[in-house]
Scaffold this motif. Structure first.
Motif, PDB file in Angstrom:
ATOM      1  N   LYS A 111       0.833  -1.202   0.000  1.00 22.21           N
ATOM      2  CA  LYS A 111       0.000   0.000   0.000  1.00 22.21           C
ATOM      3  C   LYS A 111       0.869   1.255   0.000  1.00 22.21           C
ATOM      4  CE  LYS A 111      -4.009   1.830   2.440  1.00 22.21           C
ATOM      5  NZ  LYS A 111      -4.907   1.650   3.586  1.00 22.21           N
ATOM      6  N   GLU A 112       1.938   1.237   0.830  1.00 23.45           N
ATOM      7  CA  GLU A 112       2.858   2.373   0.878  1.00 23.45           C
ATOM      8  C   GLU A 112       3.559   2.562  -0.460  1.00 23.45           C
ATOM      9  OE1 GLU A 112       5.491   1.621   4.149  1.00 23.45           O
ATOM     10  OE2 GLU A 112       3.911   1.879   5.648  1.00 23.45           O
ATOM     11  N   MET A 113       3.965   1.449  -1.080  1.00 19.78           N
ATOM     12  CA  MET A 113       4.643   1.543  -2.382  1.00 19.78           C
ATOM     13  C   MET A 113       3.711   2.105  -3.447  1.00 19.78           C
ATOM     14  SD  MET A 113       6.741  -2.012  -2.371  1.00 19.78           S
ATOM     15  CE  MET A 113       8.265  -1.726  -3.236  1.00 19.78           C
ATOM     16  N   LYS A 114       2.463   1.659  -3.432  1.00 23.00           N
ATOM     17  CA  LYS A 114       1.490   2.175  -4.397  1.00 23.00           C
ATOM     18  C   LYS A 114       1.289   3.669  -4.192  1.00 23.00           C
ATOM     19  CE  LYS A 114      -1.215  -1.975  -5.385  1.00 23.00           C
ATOM     20  NZ  LYS A 114      -2.532  -2.624  -5.247  1.00 23.00           N
ATOM     21  N   SER A 116       3.483   5.756  -2.906  1.00 27.22           N
ATOM     22  CA  SER A 116       4.676   6.484  -3.338  1.00 27.22           C
ATOM     23  C   SER A 116       4.774   6.508  -4.858  1.00 27.22           C
ATOM     24  CB  SER A 116       5.944   5.888  -2.714  1.00 27.22           C
ATOM     25  OG  SER A 116       6.179   4.581  -3.184  1.00 27.22           O
ATOM     26  N   ILE A 117       4.313   5.461  -5.524  1.00 26.44           N
ATOM     27  CA  ILE A 117       4.310   5.459  -6.986  1.00 26.44           C
ATOM     28  C   ILE A 117       3.385   6.563  -7.489  1.00 26.44           C
ATOM     29  CG2 ILE A 117       3.523   4.159  -9.016  1.00 26.44           C
ATOM     30  CD1 ILE A 117       4.656   1.641  -7.682  1.00 26.44           C
ATOM     31  N   GLY A 118       2.227   6.695  -6.866  1.00 22.72           N
ATOM     32  CA  GLY A 118       1.294   7.760  -7.242  1.00 22.72           C
ATOM     33  C   GLY A 118       1.928   9.129  -7.061  1.00 22.72           C
ATOM     34  N   TYR A 120       5.177   9.838  -7.139  1.00 22.93           N
ATOM     35  CA  TYR A 120       6.224  10.028  -8.158  1.00 22.93           C
ATOM     36  C   TYR A 120       5.632  10.242  -9.543  1.00 22.93           C
ATOM     37  CZ  TYR A 120       9.771   8.907  -4.706  1.00 22.93           C
ATOM     38  OH  TYR A 120      10.588   8.922  -3.609  1.00 22.93           O
ATOM     39  N   ARG A 121       4.514   9.639  -9.843  1.00 24.24           N
ATOM     40  CA  ARG A 121       3.854   9.878 -11.127  1.00 24.24           C
ATOM     41  C   ARG A 121       3.430  11.344 -11.231  1.00 24.24           C
ATOM     42  NH1 ARG A 121      -0.048   4.664 -11.865  1.00 24.24           N
ATOM     43  NH2 ARG A 121       1.523   3.308 -12.768  1.00 24.24           N
ATOM     44  N   LYS A 122       2.826  11.833 -10.144  1.00 25.64           N
ATOM     45  CA  LYS A 122       2.402  13.237 -10.135  1.00 25.64           C
ATOM     46  C   LYS A 122       3.602  14.161 -10.257  1.00 25.64           C
ATOM     47  CE  LYS A 122      -1.709  12.309  -7.375  1.00 25.64           C
ATOM     48  NZ  LYS A 122      -2.295  12.351  -6.054  1.00 25.64           N
TER      49      LYS A 122
END
Length: 138
Positions: A111-114, A116-118, A120-122
């Motif tokens: 959940k934390e990785m998801k 953080s991916i969001g 970094y995408r932004k």
């Protein structure tokens, strides 16, 4: 050797089918009178069958002493099997609990990785927009 002596050891051949017309199966007695003595009988023998097909495969033990000793050993084996089953259950329960805790931790990390991916995408989209704007301004 006399013929009466040899007849004493003759037996009928073992049955292949019972009175129910089912194939007989090899079973093992667990009683105090016939401990671990194998016999052929109806598949429904232990399920209340009225079938009387029965054939001892093994000879009887020579006396009551051996019967009692074998029965005691059977009880010890059963007790040890129960102890092993309990230990396996405890071990299984512990492993299941440990794996469940690990799964919860992994789910939280995912959940934390998801998240953080969001982020970094932004950030990448924002930086691309800044670069695009800078290129337009020049």
């Amino acid at each position: 050797m006399s013929s009466s002596s040899s007849n004493r050891f003759r037996r009928d051949p073992p049955p292949t089918h019972c009175e129910c017309e089912e194939p007989v199966i090899l079973q093992t007695s667990k009683t105090i009178n016939f401990p671990l003595r194998r016999f052929l009988g109806c598949v429904n023998y232990y399920h209340g069958s009225a079938c009387e097909t029965f054939y001892w495969v093994d000879p009887d033990l020579p006396n009551e002493y051996y019967k009692k000793e074998v029965f005691k050993l059977m009880k010890k084996v059963k007790l040890n099997e129960n102890k092993i089953d309990e230990e396996l259950k405890r071990s299984f329960d512990f492993e299941r609990s440990t794996m469940h805790k690990q799964a919860v931790v992994l789910q939280m990390e995912l959940k934390e990785m998801k998240a953080s991916i969001g982020f970094y995408r932004k950030l990448v989209v924002f930086l691309c927009m800044v670069v695009f704007i800078l290129l337009l301004v020049k």
